[in-house]
Enzyme design. Structure first.
Site, PDB file in Angstrom:
ATOM      1  CG  ASN A 156      -2.392   0.813   0.686  1.00 53.54           C
ATOM      2  OD1 ASN A 156      -2.408   1.512   0.157  1.00 53.54           O
ATOM      3  ND2 ASN A 156      -3.582  -0.221   1.185  1.00 53.54           N
ATOM      4  NE  ARG A 157      -2.159   4.995  -3.766  1.00 49.27           N
ATOM      5  CZ  ARG A 157      -3.137   3.935  -4.114  1.00 49.27           C
ATOM      6  NH1 ARG A 157      -3.568   3.214  -2.919  1.00 49.27           N
ATOM      7  NH2 ARG A 157      -3.249   3.711  -5.454  1.00 49.27           N
ATOM      8  CG  HIS A 196      -1.558  -6.562  -5.305  1.00 47.71           C
ATOM      9  ND1 HIS A 196      -2.736  -6.473  -6.177  1.00 47.71           N
ATOM     10  CD2 HIS A 196      -1.413  -5.258  -4.863  1.00 47.71           C
ATOM     11  CE1 HIS A 196      -3.218  -5.214  -6.257  1.00 47.71           C
ATOM     12  NE2 HIS A 196      -2.642  -4.559  -5.331  1.00 47.71           N
ATOM     13  CB  SER A 197      -4.013 -13.102  -5.802  1.00 47.25           C
ATOM     14  OG  SER A 197      -3.092 -13.614  -5.894  1.00 47.25           O
ATOM     15  CE1 TYR A 198      -5.873  -5.993 -10.005  1.00 50.55           C
ATOM     16  CE2 TYR A 198      -4.030  -7.207  -9.342  1.00 50.55           C
ATOM     17  CZ  TYR A 198      -4.856  -5.931  -9.578  1.00 50.55           C
ATOM     18  OH  TYR A 198      -4.154  -4.365  -9.689  1.00 50.55           O
ATOM     19  CG  ASP A 207      -7.406   1.614  -4.554  1.00 53.27           C
ATOM     20  OD1 ASP A 207      -7.167   0.507  -3.902  1.00 53.27           O
ATOM     21  OD2 ASP A 207      -6.930   2.335  -5.312  1.00 53.27           O
ATOM     22  CG  HIS A 245       1.843  -2.217  -3.741  1.00 55.20           C
ATOM     23  ND1 HIS A 245       1.063  -2.242  -2.674  1.00 55.20           N
ATOM     24  CD2 HIS A 245       0.964  -2.166  -4.667  1.00 55.20           C
ATOM     25  CE1 HIS A 245      -0.126  -2.195  -2.906  1.00 55.20           C
ATOM     26  NE2 HIS A 245      -0.473  -2.125  -4.128  1.00 55.20           N
ATOM     27  CD  GLU A 297      -4.183  -4.890  -2.453  1.00 52.44           C
ATOM     28  OE1 GLU A 297      -3.172  -4.321  -2.082  1.00 52.44           O
ATOM     29  OE2 GLU A 297      -4.979  -4.393  -3.449  1.00 52.44           O
TER      30      GLU A 297
END
Length: 353
Positions: A82-83, A182-184, A254, A108, A318
């Protein structure tokens, strides 16, 4: 049927090193493919109500496609998932500058995070499970982060159709750590977008963000907002309510949800159901939060496995500490010191109804 793990070459990196692909199969025939490049889950099959196993994660069939660049499909993320606002933080009175790779922020792990590392891999075989142990040493000041960090991630495929991820890390200097995968996911079997998926999250609040997606520092109750998933709700039902400031800021979902929890035990915090296939995914974690992301930045420019990855074609859960925690003292701490061991566990369990 016996659980198996098979290693095959996956391709060469630009520096000439070879990446491998490990195919894990359990006694039911569920398969998970993981490459030691970035620790990426490239494929994961799950059963529908007719017991048909189909791939339910976004990704590619070749290493070359991953090397061209992608939005962290299936990757291990570190040192910091994350940020981090303004790409800097202060620890023990000392300031550290990080790579700004998301506007003015660090995202990330920076420009070359753990998602682009070639991890050392070791196969694990047990009576009823197969697994993959990945290890990586991140040197002192790697991407601006202090301390030499020794990281171990173990993927375990179990016979109840669950994939468990256990993280461990130690450091020789005070540092910060926030690891995740980070799987979608797309439980249709990569046939349609994810808007009809029904999601339930055991979380009464989110970490609201500004227009740069950096936390404001407070928590926001989800009740009465488009962020309330305390009962099963289609992901697409309120995703475009742009009259809500947070939906507008995120371009959809998000955001980090603060999980309702009493301790750090493995807790089931999310259930996702895809109505047409009947597929169900339950997610468990020891973490305090989860970033729920709905693929808002996917634009159809990437495709793989016969699917075009258009907007909202995948969702991420996540598991992690909150974004920008190093700069927000009121958030759960992400500091790791030399006499401590960082540990975190997450499990994705698949079934159908």
């Amino acid at each position: 049927m016996e659980a198996t793990i098979v290693k095959t070459p996956f391709g060469k990196l630009e520096d000439g090193q070879t990446a491998d692909l490990y195919t894990l199969t359990n006694s039911n025939g569920m398969t998970v493919k993981i490459t030691n490049y970035g620790g990426i889950i490239t494929h994961l099959t799950a059963p529908d109500r007719e017991d048909n196993y189909e791939d339910v994660v976004l990704g590619f069939d070749s290493l070359a496609d991953y090397l061209k660049g992608h939005p962290f499909f299936g990757a291990l993320v570190g040192r910091y998932g994350n940020r981090i606002g303004q790409a800097r933080f202060t620890l023990d009175g000392k300031s550290y500058s990080l790579a700004a790779n998301n506007g003015p922020n660090s995202l990330h792990g920076g420009k070359k995070g753990f998602d682009k590392a070639l991890w050392n891999a070791e196969e694990i075989r047990a009576d009823t499970t197969v697994g993959l142990r990945l290890t990586h040493v991140s040197p002192d000041m790697d991407e601006g982060f202090p301390g030499t960090l020794n990281v171990e991630v173990v993927y375990t495929l179990q016979n109840d159709n669950s994939l468990r991820i256990d993280y461990k890390a130690t450091t020789d200097k005070p540092t910060i750590v926030n690891l995740t995968n980070h799987s979608y996911f797309n439980l249709t079997g990569l046939k349609r977008d994810i808007l009809a998926h029904e999601l339930m999250l055991q979380a009464d609040s989110i970490v609201p963000v500004n227009t740069r997606l950096i936390p404001t520092g407070k928590l926001m109750a989800v009740e009465g907002t488009p962020f309330d998933f305390t009962k099963p709700t289609p992901i697409g039902q309120r995703i475009d309510q742009t009259d809500h400031e947070q939906i507008k800021n995120g371009g959809g979902y998000d955001h980090c949800w603060a999980i309702n929890r009493a301790d750090q035990a493995l807790l089931r915090f999310a259930t996702v159901r895809e109505p047409q296939s009947g597929r169900i995914m339950e997610v468990y974690t020891s973490e305090p939060g989860v970033q729920f992301y709905t693929g808002n930045f996917l634009d159809g420019s990437l495709s793989g496995k016969g699917a075009t990855y258009s907007k909202r074609f995948g969702f991420c859960l996540e598991t992690q500490h909150y974004p920008d925690s190093p700069n927000q003292r009121q958030f759960p701490s992400v500091v790791l010191r030399p006499d401590e061991t960082y540990t975190s566990s997450t499990m994705f369990k698949f079934s159908a109804k």
